[in-house]
Design a protein around this motif. Sequence first.
Motif, PDB file in Angstrom:
ATOM      1  N   PHE A 179       0.811  -1.209   0.000  1.00  0.00           N
ATOM      2  CA  PHE A 179       0.000   0.000   0.000  1.00  0.00           C
ATOM      3  C   PHE A 179       0.850   1.267   0.000  1.00  0.00           C
ATOM      4  O   PHE A 179       0.612   2.186  -0.778  1.00  0.00           O
ATOM      5  N   GLU A 180       1.856   1.336   0.873  1.00  0.00           N
ATOM      6  CA  GLU A 180       2.630   2.572   1.011  1.00  0.00           C
ATOM      7  C   GLU A 180       3.337   2.959  -0.277  1.00  0.00           C
ATOM      8  O   GLU A 180       3.319   4.122  -0.693  1.00  0.00           O
ATOM      9  N   ILE A 187       1.319   6.898  -6.736  1.00  0.00           N
ATOM     10  CA  ILE A 187       0.122   7.540  -7.279  1.00  0.00           C
ATOM     11  C   ILE A 187       0.085   9.025  -6.928  1.00  0.00           C
ATOM     12  O   ILE A 187      -0.279   9.873  -7.747  1.00  0.00           O
ATOM     13  N   ARG A 188       0.495   9.342  -5.709  1.00  0.00           N
ATOM     14  CA  ARG A 188       0.403  10.716  -5.214  1.00  0.00           C
ATOM     15  C   ARG A 188       1.464  11.625  -5.839  1.00  0.00           C
ATOM     16  O   ARG A 188       1.185  12.794  -6.124  1.00  0.00           O
ATOM     17  N   THR A 189       2.671  11.106  -6.044  1.00  0.00           N
ATOM     18  CA  THR A 189       3.778  11.983  -6.437  1.00  0.00           C
ATOM     19  C   THR A 189       4.203  11.898  -7.900  1.00  0.00           C
ATOM     20  O   THR A 189       4.736  12.869  -8.440  1.00  0.00           O
ATOM     21  N   ILE A 239       1.004   1.714 -14.174  1.00  0.00           N
ATOM     22  CA  ILE A 239       0.953   3.152 -13.918  1.00  0.00           C
ATOM     23  C   ILE A 239       0.492   3.868 -15.183  1.00  0.00           C
ATOM     24  O   ILE A 239       0.859   5.022 -15.434  1.00  0.00           O
ATOM     25  N   GLY A 240      -0.336   3.197 -15.972  1.00  0.00           N
ATOM     26  CA  GLY A 240      -0.795   3.747 -17.247  1.00  0.00           C
ATOM     27  C   GLY A 240      -1.526   5.064 -17.114  1.00  0.00           C
ATOM     28  O   GLY A 240      -1.587   5.855 -18.069  1.00  0.00           O
ATOM     29  N   TRP A 241      -2.059   5.335 -15.935  1.00  0.00           N
ATOM     30  CA  TRP A 241      -2.779   6.591 -15.707  1.00  0.00           C
ATOM     31  C   TRP A 241      -1.883   7.815 -15.872  1.00  0.00           C
ATOM     32  O   TRP A 241      -2.390   8.925 -16.053  1.00  0.00           O
ATOM     33  N   ILE A 242      -0.557   7.654 -15.826  1.00  0.00           N
ATOM     34  CA  ILE A 242       0.321   8.822 -16.003  1.00  0.00           C
ATOM     35  C   ILE A 242       0.231   9.368 -17.428  1.00  0.00           C
ATOM     36  O   ILE A 242       0.581  10.513 -17.682  1.00  0.00           O
ATOM     37  N   LEU A 243      -0.268   8.541 -18.349  1.00  0.00           N
ATOM     38  CA  LEU A 243      -0.372   8.977 -19.732  1.00  0.00           C
ATOM     39  C   LEU A 243      -1.419  10.079 -19.895  1.00  0.00           C
ATOM     40  O   LEU A 243      -1.385  10.832 -20.868  1.00  0.00           O
ATOM     41  N   ASP A 244      -2.351  10.185 -18.946  1.00  0.00           N
ATOM     42  CA  ASP A 244      -3.286  11.315 -18.967  1.00  0.00           C
ATOM     43  C   ASP A 244      -2.524  12.632 -18.829  1.00  0.00           C
ATOM     44  O   ASP A 244      -2.900  13.645 -19.419  1.00  0.00           O
ATOM     45  N   VAL A 245      -1.447  12.597 -18.045  1.00  0.00           N
ATOM     46  CA  VAL A 245      -0.612  13.781 -17.852  1.00  0.00           C
ATOM     47  C   VAL A 245       0.222  14.051 -19.097  1.00  0.00           C
ATOM     48  O   VAL A 245       0.275  15.176 -19.607  1.00  0.00           O
TER      49      VAL A 245
END
Length: 462
Positions: free
Chosen positions: A84-85, A91-93, A123-129
């Motif tokens: 989790f940590e 996700i946060r940074t 971590i595919g969500w970083i592609l939104d950035v």
Amino acid sequence: MAVKGKRQPHVLAVPFPAQGHVRPLMKLCRRIASRGIKVTFVNTEHIHAKVVAAMSEEDKRQNPIQLISIPDGLPPDDDRSPGFELMESVIRTMPGNLRNLIEKINGRSSDEKITCVIADITIGWILDVTQKLGAESVVFQSAAAAGMAMVLQIPKLIRAGNLDMNGSVKKNELINLSDNIPSWRKNELPWSFPGDLKTQSMVFETFMAGGKTAHRAKWLLCNTFYELEPPACNLIPNFLPVGPLLSTNNSKSSAIGGSFWLEDTTCFSWLDKQQIGSVIYVSFGSIAVFSQDQLNELALALEISSRPFLWVVRSNLANGSIVKFPNGFLERVAKRGKIVEWAPQEEVLAHSSIACFISHCGWNSTMEGLTMGVPFLCWPYFSDQFHNQSYICDMWKIGLRLNPDENGLRSRLEISTKIEMLLSDYSIKTNAVKLKEMALESVSGSESSSQNFETFIYHLKN
């Protein structure tokens, strides 16, 4: 032909911060760089330090890709074990850190601007950035195509009632995507963390987010080859299997980079002295840990087998502690056993003295073993490793399971018996050799993975 005035391609690659994700993406990036394309590889500071420390000075000089780092948000003394940590901090940074990094790179020169970002699907969500900064999106899967197909099917499985919103299988049912893909059992899904629902829920959410991004990505690259998993490959749009990703894929590539530990090359002179097809190779990857009782059983099984063995024993293999071997074990096996903390695995598996591979069935180990034609004894630890075991034993028939007893231990009798069964089974070895030939063919000439890689390179340059 490239359009006049078109920006030169510059690929930014971002793996999830774990050995099994960094290594294959780095192998892919070295191949991309060998074709004259600029590649910048982004690790977290903690992982970057490990990778650089494990490289020789010559490795650093020869490395064709630029290695840079960003913070992961955790304190320096954190152990960064999967959970989790680590996930919460990433996700946060990571989105903000990546945005700042790309803006900095893009601000240096118009010729240096990032044109494509390859992100691990976890971590595919970083592609939104990165899309907002004008870079094309590409998703990379370091595991099997079947796992990627499963991730892309998550919304459908939730609607059908197969999964709940924590990623748990309902009613103890099996999850089945195709008749020709092994089913997933409860606690054996890519995001499964049995006994830790908090972490599982977070990992499941990141996979869902990565899956949504993957549907919008230009390409989905994967360390597999079409002939190995055709039903799974056919379920994925814009899919380019480019595996097996090996150090030997291209004469311009080398084995440098990506390892978190110094590789002990003394094992080669030892292997050279062993008979062809005689050595049991034992390695459980970078994450698996075992009780001292279980490690005692394994050690005694290797002793009972009377065969030469090469055993990779990480310093934290005994539930985070140093392994204590049974009394007199090291003295009794001194003439036929070698123990190292970390091995150059791909090269070890390619050595003619290797007879079989006792493995946790991580996908990188699976791909390396099958590409070298080595039969498996399967000992999965968590996540997709159980599904890989099903592939190895049930679909491809190149290995056997090591089954736990009523106490959850793989006994010395079970291990030693299965070693003998495996090494006396001609059909398993025959299947392993056939799969090796298929794997090597896929990355040669105009065959599937080779052609897919050329398609991707052409796209990057044009």
